[in-house]
Write a protein that holds these residues in place. Structure first.
Motif, mmCIF file in Angstrom:
data_model
loop_
_atom_site.group_PDB
_atom_site.id
_atom_site.type_symbol
_atom_site.label_atom_id
_atom_site.label_comp_id
_atom_site.label_asym_id
_atom_site.label_seq_id
_atom_site.Cartn_x
_atom_site.Cartn_y
_atom_site.Cartn_z
ATOM 1 N N CYS A 3 -7.339 -11.044 -43.994
ATOM 2 C CA CYS A 3 -7.047 -10.786 -42.579
ATOM 3 C C CYS A 3 -8.255 -10.223 -41.822
ATOM 4 O O CYS A 3 -8.458 -10.560 -40.652
ATOM 5 N N HIS A 30 -4.276 -19.939 -41.509
ATOM 6 C CA HIS A 30 -3.960 -18.526 -41.719
ATOM 7 C C HIS A 30 -3.021 -18.019 -40.620
ATOM 8 O O HIS A 30 -2.042 -17.332 -40.898
ATOM 9 N N CYS A 34 0.448 -15.933 -40.988
ATOM 10 C CA CYS A 34 0.295 -14.472 -40.888
ATOM 11 C C CYS A 34 0.648 -13.964 -39.489
ATOM 12 O O CYS A 34 -0.093 -14.197 -38.524
ATOM 13 N N CYS A 37 -1.972 -11.408 -37.801
ATOM 14 C CA CYS A 37 -3.166 -12.003 -37.175
ATOM 15 C C CYS A 37 -2.799 -12.767 -35.906
ATOM 16 O O CYS A 37 -3.576 -12.811 -34.957
#
Ligand SMILES: [Zn+2]
Lengths: 164, 186
Positions: A3, A30, A34, A37
């Protein structure tokens, strides 16, 4: 990628579209997985991008160009009058033989010097001109005042090299 | 900033005023706006702009200068504006030692101008004012003028990684400011 690396890209290359396709896809993957994020990206866009989106883009007022033109005209006519002095005196004193040539050159410089010192306005203008030139070269070479001097110069910048 | 055609630069170097005016038209928007964002008042920004174009005019005879004109304009704009900004700060703090604050801050035209600015503009000004001059410069060049990392690097005479780290820190600072604003219910 973890992250913290993703967040770094969200603050720089990814946000500014400077990342290559491969990197972009990695970040997007990602972000898909996530939530933290994703939230971070949203916060960055809100705080650091959106406020500047519709920044006003004013042009310089008309008077700026007028002043620049006036300054140029003034400095050009100053150069011309100095040239007149030099060529005018040369006609009188340029003699064929080297000894006289040297003497006449000296005289010319004396006359120019006298002309300059006599007209204090000219003198000040010349002094001002040199002061400006010195300022300019100092500005190009001197990074001290702006804190950029400790960094490697970017490639392809030859201006300083040329001027010094 | 718009690209300036080579032949225009060559003509201006030979003293053709029309060509120099074309350079002015291509570059003055960038120069004036960037100076205005950094020094934060119109009369200083105008002075900085005049100053820069006199320097451009005086240096067109140098070939290497001509071939790097755009980069040079970026760089000299940021440097001249930051220097003017710092000079103003020093003068302001000196003035306040002598004069009363009310006297100097009372009816300045800049304040009236500021009141007429839109809310969005006020927000931009106040955010930029919270940043250091170096962070302010990268945000202006990137977010407002849209320069690439490469152009920013050349303009500020720093390498690309320094551009990245400055942008990162500037944006982190802006994030912090927005969190504080939320916390204070603004
Ligand atoms: Zn994550």
């Amino acid at each position: 990628m973890d992250c913290s690396k993703i967040k770094e890209l969200l603050l720089t290359d990814y946000l500014d579209k400077q990342a290559d396709v491969r990197l972009r896809i990695q970040v997007q993957k990602h972000l898909g997985a996530c939530a933290e994020c994703r939230r971070f990206e949203e916060e960055v866009r809100m705080a650091a991008v959106s406020p500047f989106k519709n920044a006003a883009k004013p042009e310089a007022p008309e008077s700026v160009w007028i002043n620049i033109k006036d300054n140029i005209a003034r400095s050009e006519s100053r150069k011309l009058s100095l040239l007149d002095v030099i060529t005018g005196k040369l006609k009188v004193f340029s003699l064929p033989r080297p000894a006289f040539a040297l003497a006449s050159t000296t005289l010319v410089f004396l006359i120019i010097f006298a002309a300059i010192t006599k007209h204090s306005a000219d003198k000040n203008q010349i002094r001002e001109y040199f002061a400006q030139q010195i300022d300019f070269y100092a500005m190009l070479s001197n990074g001290e005042d702006n804190g950029y001097q400790n960094h490697t110069p970017a490639p392809g910048v030859y201006i300083e090299k040329y001027l010094f | 900033m718009e690209d300036i055609p080579r032949d225009i630069i060559e003509k201006a170097a030979k003293g053709e005023m029309e060509a120099f005016e074309a350079i002015y038209k291509a570059a003055s928007g960038f120069v004036y706006r960037t100076a205005l964002r950094i020094v934060n008042n119109s009369s200083d920004a105008q002075e900085v702009t005049q100053d820069i174009f006199m320097k451009i005019y005086g240096n067109l005879k140098h070939f290497e200068f001509r071939s790097n004109l755009k980069t040079w304009v970026y760089r000299i704009t940021v440097n001249t504006a930051i220097n003017a900004y710092r000079r103003n700060l020093r003068e302001k703090s000196r003035r306040q030692d002598f004069d009363s604050v009310i006297e100097t801050e009372g009816h300045s035209p800049e304040l009236i101008q500021a009141a007429e600015r839109s809310d969005a503009e006020k927000q931009i000004t106040s955010l930029l004012n919270m940043l250091t001059p170096e962070h302010k410069a990268v945000i202006i060049l990137r977010e407002i003028e849209g320069l690439s990392y490469e152009d920013i690097a050349q303009s500020l005479k720093i390498n690309i990684n320094t551009v990245r780290s400055r942008l990162k820190r500037a944006r982190e600072a802006l994030l912090e400011l927005s969190k504080k604003a939320v916390k204070n219910g603004l």
